[in-house]
Design a protein around this motif. Structure first.
Motif, short mmCIF file in Angstrom:
data_model
loop_
_atom_site.label_atom_id
_atom_site.label_comp_id
_atom_site.label_asym_id
_atom_site.label_seq_id
_atom_site.Cartn_x
_atom_site.Cartn_y
_atom_site.Cartn_z
N THR A 13 0.83 -1.22 0.00
CA THR A 13 0.00 0.00 0.00
C THR A 13 0.86 1.26 0.00
OG1 THR A 13 -0.24 -0.08 2.41
CG2 THR A 13 -1.97 -1.14 1.08
N THR A 14 1.98 1.22 0.71
CA THR A 14 2.92 2.36 0.70
C THR A 14 4.34 1.83 0.88
OG1 THR A 14 2.78 2.71 3.09
CG2 THR A 14 1.26 3.99 1.73
N GLY A 15 5.29 2.61 0.40
CA GLY A 15 6.70 2.31 0.63
C GLY A 15 7.37 1.54 -0.49
N ARG A 16 8.67 1.36 -0.30
CA ARG A 16 9.49 0.65 -1.29
C ARG A 16 10.51 -0.20 -0.54
NH1 ARG A 16 7.96 2.21 -6.03
NH2 ARG A 16 7.05 4.27 -6.28
N ALA A 17 10.78 -1.38 -1.12
CA ALA A 17 11.75 -2.31 -0.53
C ALA A 17 12.08 -3.36 -1.58
CB ALA A 17 11.17 -2.97 0.72
N THR A 18 12.78 -4.39 -1.15
CA THR A 18 13.09 -5.54 -2.00
C THR A 18 12.61 -6.78 -1.27
OG1 THR A 18 15.04 -4.42 -2.88
CG2 THR A 18 14.94 -6.80 -3.15
N LEU A 19 11.89 -7.66 -2.00
CA LEU A 19 11.48 -8.95 -1.44
C LEU A 19 12.44 -10.00 -1.96
CD1 LEU A 19 9.52 -10.79 0.11
CD2 LEU A 19 8.16 -10.93 -1.99
N VAL A 20 13.03 -10.76 -1.03
CA VAL A 20 14.01 -11.78 -1.38
C VAL A 20 13.45 -13.15 -1.00
CG1 VAL A 20 16.34 -12.63 -0.94
CG2 VAL A 20 15.91 -10.17 -1.00
N THR A 21 13.48 -14.08 -1.96
CA THR A 21 13.15 -15.48 -1.74
C THR A 21 14.31 -16.31 -2.29
OG1 THR A 21 12.06 -15.88 -3.87
CG2 THR A 21 10.69 -14.95 -2.10
N PRO A 22 14.33 -17.62 -2.04
CA PRO A 22 15.42 -18.43 -2.59
C PRO A 22 15.48 -18.41 -4.12
CG PRO A 22 14.33 -19.63 -0.85
CD PRO A 22 13.50 -18.40 -1.13
N SER A 23 14.34 -18.18 -4.78
CA SER A 23 14.33 -18.26 -6.24
C SER A 23 14.44 -16.93 -6.96
CB SER A 23 13.05 -18.97 -6.71
OG SER A 23 11.91 -18.22 -6.31
N THR B 119 14.57 -12.19 -6.53
CA THR B 119 14.58 -10.92 -5.80
C THR B 119 13.76 -9.93 -6.61
OG1 THR B 119 16.77 -11.39 -4.90
CG2 THR B 119 16.09 -9.09 -4.95
N GLU B 120 12.84 -9.23 -5.94
CA GLU B 120 11.96 -8.28 -6.63
C GLU B 120 11.96 -6.94 -5.92
OE1 GLU B 120 9.94 -8.24 -9.35
OE2 GLU B 120 10.55 -10.26 -9.91
N LEU B 121 12.17 -5.85 -6.67
CA LEU B 121 11.91 -4.52 -6.14
C LEU B 121 10.40 -4.37 -6.05
CD1 LEU B 121 14.44 -2.44 -8.27
CD2 LEU B 121 14.70 -3.17 -5.89
N ILE B 122 9.91 -3.82 -4.93
CA ILE B 122 8.46 -3.68 -4.76
C ILE B 122 8.10 -2.25 -4.39
CG2 ILE B 122 8.19 -6.10 -4.13
CD1 ILE B 122 7.81 -4.96 -1.18
N GLY B 123 6.86 -1.87 -4.75
CA GLY B 123 6.36 -0.55 -4.44
C GLY B 123 4.84 -0.56 -4.44
N PRO B 124 4.23 0.61 -4.18
CA PRO B 124 2.78 0.71 -4.07
C PRO B 124 2.06 0.09 -5.27
CG PRO B 124 3.80 2.76 -3.43
CD PRO B 124 4.89 1.89 -4.00
N GLY B 125 1.03 -0.71 -4.95
CA GLY B 125 0.23 -1.36 -5.98
C GLY B 125 0.70 -2.75 -6.35
N ASP B 126 1.91 -3.13 -5.96
CA ASP B 126 2.39 -4.47 -6.27
C ASP B 126 1.65 -5.50 -5.42
OD1 ASP B 126 4.21 -3.58 -8.14
OD2 ASP B 126 5.90 -3.56 -6.74
N VAL B 127 1.37 -6.65 -6.03
CA VAL B 127 0.75 -7.78 -5.35
C VAL B 127 1.70 -8.96 -5.47
CG1 VAL B 127 -1.24 -9.34 -5.29
CG2 VAL B 127 -1.57 -6.92 -5.89
N LEU B 128 2.02 -9.59 -4.34
CA LEU B 128 3.03 -10.65 -4.29
C LEU B 128 2.43 -11.90 -3.67
CD1 LEU B 128 5.34 -8.14 -2.55
CD2 LEU B 128 5.70 -8.87 -4.90
N PHE B 129 2.73 -13.05 -4.25
CA PHE B 129 2.30 -14.32 -3.69
C PHE B 129 3.52 -15.06 -3.18
CE2 PHE B 129 1.79 -18.94 -4.27
CZ PHE B 129 0.81 -19.16 -3.31
#
Length: 116
Positions: free
Chosen positions: A54-64, A66-76
């Motif tokens: 909903t707000t902010g920016r970061a990076t989501l890291v999984t073993p498979s 890495t994704e830059l994320i920001g508002p509006g992104d939907v992650l499973f």
């Protein structure tokens, strides 16, 4: 019908903060807030998760990947997959949907949905 006021709003608590906002037999929803520069120290969950940024920016890291994320992104993130938010460059607020409902237990402990 339920209206969940304040869902997805950033809450400035250190180091990070999760608020459970609704739990039913089949799912739960809450808001996870991580302030700029803080570390996400969560462990893998027994539940499937959907994050809505909903707000902010970061990076989501999984073993498979890495994704830059920001508002509006939907992650499973599937159940038991290690994952972590890193490099939080703007206060991060995420709506988090768990199915089955989040129990807050370590992944090695029995999950209520596993009971016969």
């Amino acid at each position: 019908m339920h209206k969940i006021s304040g869902a997805g709003e950033f809450k400035h608590e250190l180091p990070s903060h999760y608020v459970d906002q609704l739990t039913t037999k089949s799912l739960s929803v809450g808001t996870y807030s991580i302030p700029v520069g803080e570390t996400d120290d969560q462990q893998p969950h027994r539940e499937d998760e959907i994050y809505v940024v909903t707000t902010g920016r970061a990076t989501l890291v999984t073993p498979s990947r890495t994704e830059l994320i920001g508002p509006g992104d939907v992650l499973f993130v599937p159940a038991e997959e290690p994952h972590r938010f890193v490099d939080v460059t703007e206060d991060l607020a995420l709506l988090v949907f768990f199915a089955p409902p989040y129990t807050g237990r370590h992944p090695d402990l029995p999950h209520p949905a596993d009971a016969s």
